[in-house]
Design an enzyme around this catalytic site. Structure first.
Site, PDB file in Angstrom:
ATOM      1  N   SER A 145       0.858  -1.185   0.000  1.00  0.00           N
ATOM      2  CA  SER A 145       0.000   0.000   0.000  1.00  0.00           C
ATOM      3  C   SER A 145       0.889   1.229   0.000  1.00  0.00           C
ATOM      4  O   SER A 145       2.079   1.156   0.345  1.00  0.00           O
ATOM      5  CB  SER A 145      -0.886   0.010   1.254  1.00  0.00           C
ATOM      6  OG  SER A 145      -1.509   1.257   1.453  1.00  0.00           O
ATOM      7  N   TYR A 158      -3.059  -1.332   9.813  1.00  0.00           N
ATOM      8  CA  TYR A 158      -2.963  -1.473   8.360  1.00  0.00           C
ATOM      9  C   TYR A 158      -1.582  -1.047   7.874  1.00  0.00           C
ATOM     10  O   TYR A 158      -0.936  -1.745   7.090  1.00  0.00           O
ATOM     11  CB  TYR A 158      -4.053  -0.631   7.693  1.00  0.00           C
ATOM     12  CG  TYR A 158      -4.161  -0.839   6.202  1.00  0.00           C
ATOM     13  CD1 TYR A 158      -4.921  -1.890   5.693  1.00  0.00           C
ATOM     14  CD2 TYR A 158      -3.535   0.020   5.305  1.00  0.00           C
ATOM     15  CE1 TYR A 158      -5.046  -2.086   4.323  1.00  0.00           C
ATOM     16  CE2 TYR A 158      -3.649  -0.168   3.940  1.00  0.00           C
ATOM     17  CZ  TYR A 158      -4.399  -1.224   3.461  1.00  0.00           C
ATOM     18  OH  TYR A 158      -4.514  -1.414   2.098  1.00  0.00           O
TER      19      TYR A 158
END
Length: 255
Positions: A145, A158
């Site tokens: 990400s 995350y």
């Protein structure tokens, strides 16, 4: 299909491949001739993904799997080899997020996100390894990400999981290079998926902020991952390993 991007005769397993970025990655490989096993928990979405990939002329099947369960992961890999004959390409795309400030984060939520996003990728890579080695041109593509690069206040778990994906990618690349296996990561930016549509509902200013900071002036689309998937899975990327490639329209380089 011929040439350096030809994936004919090769088999790809894509976790979380029944929608969004995962389906975009699966489409890219299917278009180049790969057979694709889609792994996901939602049977209806799995069936729809298989129908879409089959319409491209690819052999496609689906398996229901819980990527946080080692036994389920082993069964997922075994099912792929049983049904499609081999395993050449593993895409670790399954993921989740629980948004909460760090001081309010619950341990059970931390474990859920880390298990789903990071530990699952290790389990799948470990299970796939002997098959990737045996085929002679193994490929692992891990989905990180932009939060592998920088932080946001509501994404502690995350961000930690996606930072871990990059370091795991590098370690696997070094460990498995002698076996002819390449391991690379993709770092998606803001992509138009079900999850980010929900984020836009929760954060009304998000859309304008993303467009203002993205040099290409738009959100990404799952179709933007078709080409990079085909490249990394193919012989064209035989000397590319240990990398983390942003796919973000320039978001991460804009000051």
């Amino acid at each position: 299909m011929s040439g350096m991007f030809d994936l004919g005769g090769r088999v790809a397993l894509v976790t979380g491949g029944n929608g969004g970025i995962g389906l975009g990655l699966a489409r890219g490989m299917a278009r180049c001739g790969a057979a694709v096993m889609v792994a996901g928990r939602n049977a209806a979405k799995n069936a729809a993904a298989v129908a879409e990939l089959s319409a491209l002329g690819a052999r496609a099947e689906a398996v229901e799997a819980d990527v946080t369960d080692p036994d389920s992961v082993a069964a997922m890999v075994a099912r792929t080899v049983e049904r499609l004959g081999r395993l050449d390409i593993l895409v670790n795309n399954a993921g989740t997020n629980i948004r909460r400030r760090p001081e309010e984060y619950r341990l059970e939520d931390w474990r859920t996100v880390l298990d789903t996003n990071l530990t699952s990728a290790m389990l799948a890579a470990r299970a796939a390894y002997p098959h990737l080695k045996a085929g002679g041109h193994g490929r692992v593509i891990n989905i990180g990400s932009m939060l592998s690069i920088f932080g946001l206040p509501f994404h502690i778990a995350y961000g930690a999981s996606k930072g871990g994906i990059v370091q795991m990618t590098r370690s696997l690349a070094v460990a498995w290079a002698p076996d002819g296996i390449t391991v690379n990561a993709l770092l998606p930016g803001w992509i138009d998926t079900e999850l980010t549509r929900k984020a836009r509902e929760d954060m009304p200013a998000l859309n304008a902020n993303v467009l203002a900071r993205t040099p290409m002036g738009r959100w990404g689309d799952p179709r933007d991952f078709e080409g990079i998937a085909a490249f990394l899975a193919s012989d064209a990327a035989a000397f590319v390993t240990g990398t983390a490639i942003p796919v973000d329209g320039g978001f991460s380089v804009q000051g």
